[in-house]
Design a protein around this motif. Structure first.
Motif, PDB file in Angstrom:
ATOM      1  N   SER A  92      48.015  31.281  90.169  1.00 41.41           N
ATOM      2  CA  SER A  92      46.794  31.575  89.431  1.00 41.41           C
ATOM      3  C   SER A  92      45.611  30.975  90.199  1.00 41.41           C
ATOM      4  O   SER A  92      45.790  30.006  90.924  1.00 41.41           O
ATOM      5  CB  SER A  92      46.929  30.906  88.061  1.00 41.41           C
ATOM      6  OG  SER A  92      46.119  31.513  87.139  1.00 41.41           O
ATOM      7  N   PRO A  93      44.397  31.555  90.058  1.00 43.44           N
ATOM      8  CA  PRO A  93      43.267  31.057  90.862  1.00 43.44           C
ATOM      9  C   PRO A  93      42.994  29.564  90.660  1.00 43.44           C
ATOM     10  O   PRO A  93      42.766  28.850  91.612  1.00 43.44           O
ATOM     11  CB  PRO A  93      42.081  31.879  90.374  1.00 43.44           C
ATOM     12  CG  PRO A  93      42.654  33.041  89.677  1.00 43.44           C
ATOM     13  CD  PRO A  93      44.022  32.681  89.224  1.00 43.44           C
ATOM     14  N   ASP A  94      43.007  29.097  89.404  1.00 38.47           N
ATOM     15  CA  ASP A  94      42.768  27.671  89.156  1.00 38.47           C
ATOM     16  C   ASP A  94      43.277  27.293  87.768  1.00 38.47           C
ATOM     17  O   ASP A  94      43.789  28.132  87.036  1.00 38.47           O
ATOM     18  CB  ASP A  94      41.273  27.327  89.284  1.00 38.47           C
ATOM     19  CG  ASP A  94      40.423  28.221  88.412  1.00 38.47           C
ATOM     20  OD1 ASP A  94      40.860  28.552  87.305  1.00 38.47           O
ATOM     21  OD2 ASP A  94      39.319  28.611  88.831  1.00 38.47           O
ATOM     22  N   LYS A  95      43.112  26.020  87.420  1.00 39.40           N
ATOM     23  CA  LYS A  95      43.663  25.546  86.140  1.00 39.40           C
ATOM     24  C   LYS A  95      42.943  26.165  84.943  1.00 39.40           C
ATOM     25  O   LYS A  95      43.519  26.300  83.866  1.00 39.40           O
ATOM     26  CB  LYS A  95      43.653  24.025  86.073  1.00 39.40           C
ATOM     27  CG  LYS A  95      42.279  23.391  86.120  1.00 39.40           C
ATOM     28  CD  LYS A  95      42.396  21.894  86.045  1.00 39.40           C
ATOM     29  CE  LYS A  95      41.022  21.261  86.061  1.00 39.40           C
ATOM     30  NZ  LYS A  95      41.058  19.831  86.009  1.00 39.40           N
ATOM     31  N   ARG A  96      41.664  26.545  85.126  1.00 35.89           N
ATOM     32  CA  ARG A  96      40.929  27.171  84.014  1.00 35.89           C
ATOM     33  C   ARG A  96      41.508  28.552  83.688  1.00 35.89           C
ATOM     34  O   ARG A  96      41.600  28.953  82.537  1.00 35.89           O
ATOM     35  CB  ARG A  96      39.431  27.269  84.341  1.00 35.89           C
ATOM     36  CG  ARG A  96      38.708  25.941  84.158  1.00 35.89           C
ATOM     37  CD  ARG A  96      37.272  26.028  84.612  1.00 35.89           C
ATOM     38  NE  ARG A  96      37.180  26.162  86.055  1.00 35.89           N
ATOM     39  CZ  ARG A  96      37.305  25.138  86.906  1.00 35.89           C
ATOM     40  NH1 ARG A  96      37.488  23.923  86.452  1.00 35.89           N
ATOM     41  NH2 ARG A  96      37.239  25.323  88.216  1.00 35.89           N
ATOM     42  N   ALA A  97      41.923  29.269  84.730  1.00 35.40           N
ATOM     43  CA  ALA A  97      42.543  30.584  84.513  1.00 35.40           C
ATOM     44  C   ALA A  97      43.843  30.420  83.720  1.00 35.40           C
ATOM     45  O   ALA A  97      44.147  31.212  82.824  1.00 35.40           O
ATOM     46  CB  ALA A  97      42.796  31.264  85.849  1.00 35.40           C
TER      47      ALA A  97
END
Ligand SMILES: [Zn+2]
Length: 335
Positions: A218-223
């Motif tokens: 996934s692109p980052d932890k927020r995603a």
């Protein structure tokens, strides 16, 4: 004067060398250009023969389990042929048939893929175009390969599903079917299945969103956080109310399907009596007081509204320690 002659001769020689060099490059290019072929020429080019592992190729014998096909037979999807060739080095000839039970949604099931073995080594002649196509397909499959691809029905085994989500593949698929009506958008980086896997994986393993982002590319932890939030909403709306809580089942269903004859006879009830057994491990009813542990904290409101006198050990709620009265009451409850 002599010096001038030498200088002019050197200049002419240098130019000649340069001209020869240019000519050589041009000739090389022409040579290279002659070497490149059109698509039609490639297909007309000579074949090469290779020894390849092949499965049984028959209309009556299954190439998966090698038994006689009872009932209707099925052909293999082109994607599955390519995938098995690239991953298992086994070629399934076009037109080979298998039993219907090995497929789900026209694709080979993981268990079926596991048991496919070569039957014989065949000498197969391939044209240059065929070889080129195989290389291209291998590249496509390699580039498409994710670390954990839950959208490819063959990429993750049953054990891997269970270890990550606590559900086997069949249970996971039925969960997805039930929440399919919820409008979760399939995006390039996150599908419905991956979002639900993230949520279940977090519940089971307690991994941080950063690690989950790494695991599921996934692109980052927020995603990951957004994906988990969406999956949670979908499950709470379309799954939980039908499988958990007092309203997911009717009184009639409990009487008809979950009340044993022994319980009905022992409790002296008729056919219309509901016998409810409340698990005694966590609930102790002494006279009118219901003693519960802190796990019941969210049910307190309901229990009070039912007129029950509920005793639950108190929470610290930010204090460093309980007051004497609180500590004594807590001891009375936990005794
Ligand atoms: Zn079979």
């Amino acid at each position: 004067m002599i010096r001038l002659k030498i200088w002019i001769s050197a200049l002419i020689l240098f130019q000649q060398i340069n001209l020869t060099k240019d000519l050589t490059v041009t000739e090389d290019y022409q040579q290279y250009d002659k070497g490149s072929q059109t698509v039609a020429e490639i297909f007309e080019s000579p074949c090469i023969t290779l020894s390849m592992n092949c499965t049984i190729s028959s209309h009556t014998i299954c190439y998966v389990c090698r038994s006689h096909i009872d009932g209707s037979s099925m052909t293999i999807a082109a994607e599955d042929r390519d995938m098995i060739f690239v991953t298992k080095n086994v070629m399934i000839r076009e037109g080979s048939r298998c039993c219907r039970k090995h497929l789900e949604d026209h694709r080979l099931m993981p268990a079926s893929i596991n048991i496919i073995k070569p039957h014989k080594i065949e000498i197969i002649s391939l044209k240059a175009g065929d070889v080129q196509m195989l290389i291209n397909k291998s590249q496509i499959l390699y580039n498409q390969k994710k670390r954990l691809d839950f959208d490819d029905c063959n990429a993750i085994s049953d054990d891997e599903y269970y270890n990550l989500t606590s559900l086997n593949k069949g249970q996971f698929d039925s969960l997805i079917k039930e929440i399919a009506a919820f409008p979760i958008r399939n995006t390039a980086v996150r599908s419905i299945r991956t979002a639900v896997v993230c949520l279940l994986c977090k519940l089971r393993l307690g991994l941080s969103n950063t690690i989950l982002a790494l695991l599921f590319e996934s692109p980052d932890k927020r995603a990951v956080s957004r994906a988990i939030g969406t999956a949670r909403k979908a499950i709470m709306k379309d799954f939980v109310p039908y499988h958990l809580g007092i309203s997911h089942i009717t009184r009639r269903q409990i009487i008809d399907n979950h009340t044993t004859t022994i319980a009905r006879e022992l409790m002296g009830g008729g056919n219309d009596t509901l016998v409810l057994v409340i698990d005694g491990t966590y609930i102790y009813i002494q006279k009118d007081v219901v003693v519960v542990d802190r796990g019941f904290r969210d049910c307190l409101g309901v229990m009070y509204s039912l007129g029950l006198d509920v005793a639950m050990p108190p929470f610290l709620d930010g204090q460093k320690q309980f007051s004497t009265a609180q500590a004594n009451r807590s001891r009375c409850i936990t005794k």
